[in-house]
Write an enzyme that holds these catalytic residues in place. Structure first.
Site, PDB file in Angstrom:
ATOM      1  N   GLU A 150     -25.443  53.262  45.488  1.00  0.00           N
ATOM      2  CA  GLU A 150     -25.303  54.626  44.953  1.00  0.00           C
ATOM      3  C   GLU A 150     -24.105  55.324  45.609  1.00  0.00           C
ATOM      4  O   GLU A 150     -24.265  56.343  46.287  1.00  0.00           O
ATOM      5  CB  GLU A 150     -26.581  55.432  45.172  1.00  0.00           C
ATOM      6  CG  GLU A 150     -27.745  54.954  44.334  1.00  0.00           C
ATOM      7  CD  GLU A 150     -28.917  55.927  44.337  1.00  0.00           C
ATOM      8  OE1 GLU A 150     -29.011  56.759  45.263  1.00  0.00           O
ATOM      9  OE2 GLU A 150     -29.737  55.857  43.409  1.00  0.00           O
ATOM     10  N   GLU A 308     -32.706  50.909  39.653  1.00  0.00           N
ATOM     11  CA  GLU A 308     -33.801  51.500  40.434  1.00  0.00           C
ATOM     12  C   GLU A 308     -34.547  52.506  39.570  1.00  0.00           C
ATOM     13  O   GLU A 308     -33.942  53.226  38.761  1.00  0.00           O
ATOM     14  CB  GLU A 308     -33.276  52.286  41.632  1.00  0.00           C
ATOM     15  CG  GLU A 308     -32.725  51.491  42.764  1.00  0.00           C
ATOM     16  CD  GLU A 308     -32.292  52.419  43.903  1.00  0.00           C
ATOM     17  OE1 GLU A 308     -32.861  53.516  44.060  1.00  0.00           O
ATOM     18  OE2 GLU A 308     -31.352  52.038  44.615  1.00  0.00           O
ATOM     19  N   GLU A 356     -39.009  57.250  53.859  1.00  0.00           N
ATOM     20  CA  GLU A 356     -39.451  57.032  52.472  1.00  0.00           C
ATOM     21  C   GLU A 356     -40.837  56.398  52.411  1.00  0.00           C
ATOM     22  O   GLU A 356     -41.190  55.770  51.411  1.00  0.00           O
ATOM     23  CB  GLU A 356     -38.416  56.160  51.745  1.00  0.00           C
ATOM     24  CG  GLU A 356     -37.095  56.877  51.584  1.00  0.00           C
ATOM     25  CD  GLU A 356     -36.082  56.120  50.744  1.00  0.00           C
ATOM     26  OE1 GLU A 356     -35.972  54.900  50.921  1.00  0.00           O
ATOM     27  OE2 GLU A 356     -35.402  56.755  49.923  1.00  0.00           O
TER      28      GLU A 356
HETATM   29  C1  GLA Z   1     -32.086  56.078  45.818  1.00  0.00           C
HETATM   30  C2  GLA Z   1     -31.686  54.995  46.809  1.00  0.00           C
HETATM   31  C3  GLA Z   1     -32.845  54.188  47.297  1.00  0.00           C
HETATM   32  C4  GLA Z   1     -34.034  55.067  47.583  1.00  0.00           C
HETATM   33  C5  GLA Z   1     -34.382  55.853  46.347  1.00  0.00           C
HETATM   34  C6  GLA Z   1     -35.621  56.705  46.518  1.00  0.00           C
HETATM   35  O1  GLA Z   1     -32.133  55.633  44.545  1.00  0.00           O
HETATM   36  O2  GLA Z   1     -30.723  54.126  46.263  1.00  0.00           O
HETATM   37  O3  GLA Z   1     -32.445  53.503  48.462  1.00  0.00           O
HETATM   38  O4  GLA Z   1     -33.716  55.927  48.623  1.00  0.00           O
HETATM   39  O5  GLA Z   1     -33.312  56.699  46.054  1.00  0.00           O
HETATM   40  O6  GLA Z   1     -35.957  57.396  45.336  1.00  0.00           O
END
Ligand code: GLA
Length: 658
Positions: A150, A308, A356
């Site tokens: 990301e 994701e 998380e």
């Molecule tokens: C993003 C990140 C993941 C995780 C998710 C949680 O998409 O890429 O590593 O932290 O958020 O929703």
């Protein structure tokens, strides 16, 4: 773009085995097989364990898990592991940390603690990428490289001195001569004239309104800077193992606007996108449909990869709403209906520790014996059953124009109304079109519009000079164009288009407006067709257009609110949802768009496959003949889909109304 890296409609997930003892790994593989997991993303946050000291690599544990996955028949999307630098690197080089617009350093202890322009970060990251590529590029399990993670999440914009120097170099390259920058930024205003590029800073916090073109160029620079970083990693990977495709996971969402993904797309071998339902928004699933349609637009219509999503709640919203039974399947199939050829999740096993630990996963804290894992197994089976859908293309009669530059510019300060938010306007019209039973491709203003019956242009504040002629061509061939308020106002430098609003589109729409008259928050106006509106009015006169509806009250009674110039419609206000829906239906019908489905029942076609997603509380009946793929049953004439359920039909014949 190369061919899709995974088979059928694959189920995938992020896999973080380093968070678990080795004794758990064989069980992980067995459960992945039970669920039908086709691929995992490995190594996203593994840097500190893969390179525990500068230049000393420990790949033993990684070799082991990769071997187990391969033996288990599970493919790998291999992360380059550079998203989160290890503490030894940030401790040695605090100058690589990001700085906010107030000048505050953002300290390590989380993730993405690196400035996109930092040469020292890049040097260390590329060394790791090269090591990864040499060691794993030929591994038979590795089907895809996943650059960083990301890019731009948490560190999309940095105001440090290193970024300042990079911004100045970017400006010098863009403008060549500082006087060109002065013209473009309009620096005659407020004594802002620059004598040299050396005087320019990133737009840090200022005592009064900052220069808007300065802000806009900084947004462009930040997007370009991260793309440049992607290219640097990609080039290392291509040099060492040219046969493995490369991507990075985009964050195309309603709360993240820092990358212009239309400009990034040509550098990707496959478009990958992360999506999480945003329960802070009024229409959660409409936003998902919008983002999926935009992701397909970024992919140029090609199938894309959902890298994701969440099996249930996330952990980062004020209240983290869990999915109810059935929603996992329905939401996953929505992604597939709108072009995804893989459905992946963050993450395989819910973490025991860390920030998380309350984020959902495929294997929840409760373990295998849980409703969630059973639903995951059901999802895996459904995706396997619809595998033949892979590679097919979504069919859409409507284009809705979207532009990141226009978003950045529209939402800057000192505008007629801070209540005008680009994303709100786009969502409202996308939802209206979708609820009316049509499918929209969300595309760039520079896209080929020749195949669309309707083109929707919501609040496109900033446009270049090519769009109005392109829209005129749509109208000339009988297509419909629908433009809403605060569109076509400025050029790409954020300079007003003079002579009356809506600058670029006056001629196309046959209207002219002399002054904006935005409404106070909560105020509404009534239209003579019975509808209501809020947010925006303007002193509009027609110059060739026909008046469709006018205000009966408010600041401008008797003034046109909705006009049409043949098939070019102008909506000079924010209609309420019912009026927006009614107008969308009218335009779609006049344009001859086949409408199937309704609010709560989505019917989307991918080639010969018809997806019916029933979010409503009653049974849906949709005309179609063929085979329902999840159940393997024949469908003759129509399919009945129970409330909360979905069907995917290979249509024998595409019927009228399907
Ligand atoms: C993003 C990140 C993941 C995780 C998710 C949680 O998409 O890429 O590593 O932290 O958020 O929703």
């Amino acid at each position: 773009m190369t061919s899709f890296p995974f088979d059928g409609i694959a189920l995938g997930c992020d896999y973080n085995p380093e968070q678990w003892p080795r004794s758990v790994w064989p069980e992980d593989i067995a459960l992945m097989q039970e669920a039908g997991v086709g691929f995992v993303t490995l190594g996203v946050f593994s840097w500190a364990l893969l390179e525990p000291e500068p230049g000393r690599f420990d790949f033993g544990w990684f070799d082991e898990i990769l071997g187990l996955l391969h033996e288990g028949g599970i493919a790998v999307d291999m992360a380059t592991a550079t998203a989160a630098p290890p503490p030894w690197l940030t401790a040695a080089h605090p100058e690589m940390l990001t700085v906010d617009e107030f000048g505050h350093t953002l300290w390590p202890g989380s993730r993405q603690s690196w400035c996109p322009s930092s040469p020292v970060f890049r040097e260390h990251a590329l060394r790791l990428v090269a090591e990864m590529a040499r060691r794993y590029g030929e591994h038979p399990a590795v089907r895809l490289w996943h650059v960083s993670n990301e890019l731009g999440c948490h560190n999309g914009r940095c105001w440090c001195d290193v970024s300042a120097a990079a911004f100045r170099a970017w400006l010098a390259d863009r403008y060549g001569d500082v006087e060109k920058l002065n013209d473009t930024w309009g620096t005659a205003f407020w004594s802002q004239h620059y004598a040299s590029f050396d005087e320019v800073l990133p737009p840090r916090i200022t005592p009064a309104v900052p220069n808007p073109t300065h802000q806009l160029d900084f947004a462009r620079f930040c997007s370009d800077e991260l793309l440049d970083y992607h290219r640097a990693e990609r080039d290392v990977l291509r040099d060492i193992c040219p046969s493995v495709p490369v991507t990075t996971n985009f964050i195309i969402s309603s709360h993240q606007s820092e990358q212009d993904y239309f400009s990034w797309a040509p550098d990707m071998d496959v478009i990958a996108q992360d999506h999480y339902l945003d329960h802070r928004l009024p229409h959660v699933h409409a936003e998902q449909a919008f983002t999926d349609d935009l992701t397909r637009g970024v992919a140029g219509g090609a199938p894309w990869l959902l890298m994701e999503s969440a099996t249930s709640a996330v952990n980062w919203q004020p209240v983290n709403i869990a999915k109810r039974p059935g929603e996992l399947l329905l939401d996953s199939l929505r992604h597939v209906a709108r072009g995804a050829d893989a459905v992946a999740f963050f993450q395989w096993r819910a973490s025991r520790a860390g920030g998380e630990k309350f984020h959902s996963a495929l294997v929840p804290h409760a373990g295998r014996d849980s409703m969630k894992f059973r639903e995951v197994v059901e999802l895996g089976a459904a995706l396997t059953a619809i595998g033949e859908v892979a590679g097919s293309h979504v069919v859409a009669d409507v284009a809705l124009l979207w532009d990141w530059n226009a978003w950045w510019a529209c939402d800057l300060g000192s505008h007629p109304s801070a209540e005008v938010r680009y994303v709100d306007a786009v969502h409202r019209w996308h939802k209206a079109v979708t609820d009316a039973g049509a499918t929209a491709d969300v595309v760039s203003p520079s896209a080929d519009l020749s195949g669309y019956k309707v083109v929707v242009v919501p609040t496109l504040y900033l446009v270049d000079d090519t769009l109005a002629p392109a829209l005129a061509e749509v109208v000339a061939r009988g297509g419909h164009v629908l433009v809403t308020y605060f569109s076509g106002i400025v050029d790409t430098c954020d300079h007003i288009r003079l002579g009356g609003y809506p600058g670029a589109f006056r001629e196309l729409l046959g209207v002219r407006s002399e002054e904006f008259a935005p409404l106070a928050p909560g105020a509404t106006v009534t239209l003579d067709d019975g509808g209501t509106a809020d947010l925006w009015t303007e002193l509009l006169t027609t110059a060739g257009a026909e008046v469709v509806a006018s205000y009966t009250d408010g600041p401008l009674p008797g003034t046109p609110a909705v006009t049409r110039n043949g098939t070019a419609w102008y909506i000079a206000t924010r209609l309420d949802e019912a009026a927006t829906a009614a107008l969308a239906e009218r335009v779609l019908d006049e344009a001859g768009v086949t409408r199937t489905g309704s609010d709560g029942v989505e019917v989307v076609r991918r080639g010969k496959y018809v997806f019916v997603l029933n979010r409503s509380s009653t049974e849906a009946v949709v005309p179609v003949t063929g085979t329902e793929l999840i159940s393997g049953t024949a469908v003759a004439g129509s399919v009945s889909v129970a409330a909360g359920c979905a069907a995917v039909i290979r249509a024998a014949v595409i019927q009228e109304g399907t």
